[in-house]
Each structure stands twice: as C-alpha cells, then as structure tokens.
Design a protein around this motif. Structure first.
Motif, PDB file in Angstrom:
ATOM      1  N   LEU A  47       0.831  -1.208   0.000  1.00  0.00           N
ATOM      2  CA  LEU A  47       0.000   0.000   0.000  1.00  0.00           C
ATOM      3  C   LEU A  47       0.866   1.259   0.000  1.00  0.00           C
ATOM      4  O   LEU A  47       0.448   2.306  -0.509  1.00  0.00           O
ATOM      5  CB  LEU A  47      -0.912  -0.004   1.240  1.00  0.00           C
ATOM      6  CG  LEU A  47      -1.719   1.273   1.496  1.00  0.00           C
ATOM      7  CD1 LEU A  47      -2.819   1.411   0.455  1.00  0.00           C
ATOM      8  CD2 LEU A  47      -2.303   1.274   2.897  1.00  0.00           C
ATOM      9  N   LEU A  48       2.073   1.166   0.580  1.00  0.00           N
ATOM     10  CA  LEU A  48       2.949   2.333   0.668  1.00  0.00           C
ATOM     11  C   LEU A  48       3.229   2.950  -0.695  1.00  0.00           C
ATOM     12  O   LEU A  48       3.440   4.165  -0.795  1.00  0.00           O
ATOM     13  CB  LEU A  48       4.274   1.951   1.333  1.00  0.00           C
ATOM     14  CG  LEU A  48       4.207   1.615   2.826  1.00  0.00           C
ATOM     15  CD1 LEU A  48       5.494   0.945   3.270  1.00  0.00           C
ATOM     16  CD2 LEU A  48       3.955   2.888   3.638  1.00  0.00           C
ATOM     17  N   ARG A  49       3.265   2.137  -1.745  1.00  0.00           N
ATOM     18  CA  ARG A  49       3.586   2.642  -3.081  1.00  0.00           C
ATOM     19  C   ARG A  49       2.342   2.868  -3.933  1.00  0.00           C
ATOM     20  O   ARG A  49       2.458   3.259  -5.096  1.00  0.00           O
ATOM     21  CB  ARG A  49       4.513   1.649  -3.812  1.00  0.00           C
ATOM     22  CG  ARG A  49       5.740   1.225  -3.025  1.00  0.00           C
ATOM     23  CD  ARG A  49       6.678   2.369  -2.721  1.00  0.00           C
ATOM     24  NE  ARG A  49       7.264   2.967  -3.903  1.00  0.00           N
ATOM     25  CZ  ARG A  49       8.172   3.927  -3.898  1.00  0.00           C
ATOM     26  NH1 ARG A  49       8.597   4.414  -2.737  1.00  0.00           N
ATOM     27  NH2 ARG A  49       8.656   4.421  -5.019  1.00  0.00           N
TER      28      ARG A  49
ATOM     29  N   GLY B  26      -2.420   7.449  -3.766  1.00  0.00           N
ATOM     30  CA  GLY B  26      -3.289   7.845  -2.666  1.00  0.00           C
ATOM     31  C   GLY B  26      -2.867   7.318  -1.311  1.00  0.00           C
ATOM     32  O   GLY B  26      -3.586   7.509  -0.320  1.00  0.00           O
ATOM     33  N   ALA B  27      -1.681   6.661  -1.229  1.00  0.00           N
ATOM     34  CA  ALA B  27      -1.236   6.111   0.056  1.00  0.00           C
ATOM     35  C   ALA B  27      -1.057   7.214   1.091  1.00  0.00           C
ATOM     36  O   ALA B  27      -1.455   7.065   2.250  1.00  0.00           O
ATOM     37  CB  ALA B  27       0.065   5.341  -0.125  1.00  0.00           C
TER      38      ALA B  27
ATOM     39  N   LEU C 227      -3.086   7.236   4.633  1.00  0.00           N
ATOM     40  CA  LEU C 227      -2.394   7.194   5.919  1.00  0.00           C
ATOM     41  C   LEU C 227      -2.492   8.529   6.650  1.00  0.00           C
ATOM     42  O   LEU C 227      -2.562   8.564   7.881  1.00  0.00           O
ATOM     43  CB  LEU C 227      -0.930   6.809   5.704  1.00  0.00           C
ATOM     44  CG  LEU C 227      -0.685   5.391   5.199  1.00  0.00           C
ATOM     45  CD1 LEU C 227       0.775   5.193   4.824  1.00  0.00           C
ATOM     46  CD2 LEU C 227      -1.101   4.364   6.256  1.00  0.00           C
ATOM     47  N   GLY C 228      -2.496   9.606   5.900  1.00  0.00           N
ATOM     48  CA  GLY C 228      -2.616  10.922   6.516  1.00  0.00           C
ATOM     49  C   GLY C 228      -3.927  11.109   7.245  1.00  0.00           C
ATOM     50  O   GLY C 228      -3.990  11.850   8.240  1.00  0.00           O
ATOM     51  N   ALA C 229      -4.970  10.417   6.797  1.00  0.00           N
ATOM     52  CA  ALA C 229      -6.269  10.519   7.461  1.00  0.00           C
ATOM     53  C   ALA C 229      -6.218   9.973   8.881  1.00  0.00           C
ATOM     54  O   ALA C 229      -7.091  10.289   9.705  1.00  0.00           O
ATOM     55  CB  ALA C 229      -7.325   9.772   6.649  1.00  0.00           C
TER      56      ALA C 229
ATOM     57  N   PRO D  57       8.690   9.665   0.080  1.00  0.00           N
ATOM     58  CA  PRO D  57       8.840  10.917   0.833  1.00  0.00           C
ATOM     59  C   PRO D  57       7.518  11.496   1.320  1.00  0.00           C
ATOM     60  O   PRO D  57       7.458  12.057   2.418  1.00  0.00           O
ATOM     61  CB  PRO D  57       9.541  11.839  -0.167  1.00  0.00           C
ATOM     62  CG  PRO D  57      10.294  10.915  -1.070  1.00  0.00           C
ATOM     63  CD  PRO D  57       9.430   9.696  -1.199  1.00  0.00           C
ATOM     64  N   ALA D  58       6.460  11.360   0.521  1.00  0.00           N
ATOM     65  CA  ALA D  58       5.165  11.919   0.932  1.00  0.00           C
ATOM     66  C   ALA D  58       4.634  11.235   2.182  1.00  0.00           C
ATOM     67  O   ALA D  58       3.949  11.865   3.004  1.00  0.00           O
ATOM     68  CB  ALA D  58       4.155  11.784  -0.208  1.00  0.00           C
TER      69      ALA D  58
END
Length: 304
Positions: free
Chosen positions: A57-59, A62-63, A67-69, A86-87
């Motif tokens: 999922l990391l790549r 929209g990952a 995760l930011g949510a 990096p994001a």
C-alpha cells in the motif's frame, strides 16, 4: 501518540506488543508477512477496528492521503524492506523511525548480521535512526553495540540484534512520551551498503583460508529457518555439496585445495591453509554427516 507501524516477522510482532503495552495508540499496521492470507500474524494481536494492510500500500496511489487521514504522530519501520515514499515520511508530526540490525554508517543495507560474520567482525551493533529519503542514511536516535561470538551463525547474531533492537525501541517509546527523542548525525566513517544477494554467487572456493570458509558457512546458516543466501555450494570428488556445518581443525595442509581426507571417523577437505572438517552437508536434497558422505563416495575416497 498515534503510531503507524510498518513491520515484518517476529521482530515486528515484538514491536507491536511493545507499542500496545506502552500506551501509545497503534493506528494501523502495514506488513507483507504479518498480513499474509491465512496467517494469524498481527491480526490476532490487534483490536478489530485497527486496519492491517499489505505493505505494498505504501507505493499505491493515494497512500499518503489514506495514511494521513489517521493523523499519525509517529511512523515506525521494523525490518520491512519496503522503501517509504517521501510523501509518507512527511506525514508523522513527531518523526519517522527505522530499526536497523547493524551499526551505521558501516553496515547499511540488507542481511547485515551475515555480512558482519563474513567480514570477520568481532563487534557489531544495532541502530534506531530517524528516517529520511535515503536508505539507512538518517540521523541516529539510539545505538547499541554487541559482540560477534566465534561460533555465531546468521541466525544467532540476528536474534541477538533483535533483542538489542527491542531495548532501543523501549527507549524511543519512553522518550516520545517525554518529547525528548535525541537526534545526532551518523558517526564519521565510510558507508558500506550491504546487498541482498549471496556473496561470491553463493559458491565457496576451497582455495580460501579455512577461517574464511568457516565464516561463510556460519554467515549463511539460519537453520531451521530459510537462509536469505542459501547454503554455500562447492564440489568434492565430482559431487556437488551444500555446506551446512564445517569445523576448524587448526591443522595445516599442503594438499591441493579440495582434496579429501578420511580417517575412518572424520572427513576433512584441504583448503588454502588448513584441513577443514565437513561436519554436515546436503547432497541432492539429502542431509549427510561427513561419515555418511564418505560412505556415499566409496571408491572415490581413499583412506588417509
């Protein structure tokens, strides 16, 4: 604090247990091994409302948004080989951290306990470092040193590294609560990046010194678990072997490397400087002691 954990294997489960006992909140776990279909893995240790996602999922597109949510304060990587974009690294408010089973900068990369044994190190170490866009290049938070024992194998040294890493993780979790996580540049010195593949194409050369051959065999030994390098391969008397265990004899030889010596009890092979005992080998998928190999070779083997 809210923690997103990226983790694999037993070390990942141990880190998850520490996190849950620490009072920090695990918001999600990303893993290839612990989220494998049919495996209890991390699921048995997580509340039902905590997502367990595959590490790929990391790549995925929209990952970072997904995760930011979760509003993570901390991102923790434990033995995952996935490169974190990096994001995603920019998401945690308090930082992203990686547990690495080697001293930095001298042993960056993969399978570093095995490389330490192969290189004849007498001291090794583990590092918990801040993550940045490079591979094992971030500032050091905590580090610990440990000895490399003369009989260490890839498995035994890796297990001691894992124990030392858990102590560093305990320190991180305590300091996160206090807001006092240290940060210092990696020590000066050459950076060595250890590659994943087996050195020398996985083949041993009887012309090497006996101690080099012994170190190669031990570095590859993760029994009863699969070795990331496989067992070193070599040939004697026209027979292809996988070397599982060898023994140092400290007995010098001038015989041609690869020459066998059988005294009715022990089977030795000549190396570049000493006789080396063939204690346990694999031939055609069958595990044999040196004595069993001698019996199998039969007329191709002369009695010493």
């Amino acid at each position: 604090m809210n923690v997103v954990l990226i983790a694999e294997e037993g070390s990942g489960l141990a880190a998850l247990a520490q996190l849950q006992a620490s009072g920090h909140r695990v918001q999600a776990v990303l893993s290839d091994t612990l989220a494998a279909p049919g495996s209890a893995g991390a699921r048995a240790h997580l509340p039902p409302d905590v997502p367990l996602w595959p590490a790929r999922l990391l790549r995925a597109p929209g990952a970072a948004a997904q995760l930011g949510a979760l509003a993570p304060d901390v991102l923790l990587n434990v033995h995952s080989l996935r490169i974190v974009p990096p994001a995603v690294l920019a998401l945690p408010a308090c930082g992203a951290f990686n547990l690495h089973p080697g001293p930095l900068p001298g042993y960056a990369g993969l399978n570093v306990p095995s490389w330490a044994i192969l290189n004849g190190e007498t001291r090794h170490g583990v590092t918990l470092h801040w993550m940045d866009a490079g591979i094992d290049t971030g500032d050091v938070a905590y580090a610990a040193e440990l000895p490399v024992e003369p009989d260490d194998t890839g498995l035994t040294l890796s297990l001691r590294c894992a124990q030392a890493e858990q102590a560093l993780l305990a320190q991180l979790l305590a300091d996160l609560s206090a807001g006092t996580v240290p940060r210092r540049p990696q020590p000066a010195g050459p950076r060595r990046y250890c590659r994943a593949g087996a050195p020398h194409g996985g083949r041993a050369d009887w012309g090497w010194p006996a101690r080099t051959l012994d170190a190669f065999v031990r570095a590859c030994d993760y029994r009863p678990y699969p070795s990331p390098w496989g067992a070193p391969r070599a040939a004697v008397a026209g027979t292809e072997l996988a070397l599982l265990e060898v023994g140092l004899t400290a007995e010098a030889t001038r015989a041609r490397p690869g020459t066998l010596r059988w005294d009715g009890e022990w089977l030795d092979v000549a190396t570049g400087d000493e006789w080396l005992a063939l204690d346990l080998v694999e031939v055609g998928g069958q595990t044999l002691t040196g004595a069993a190999l001698a019996a199998r070779l039969g007329p191709d083997l002369q009695r010493a």
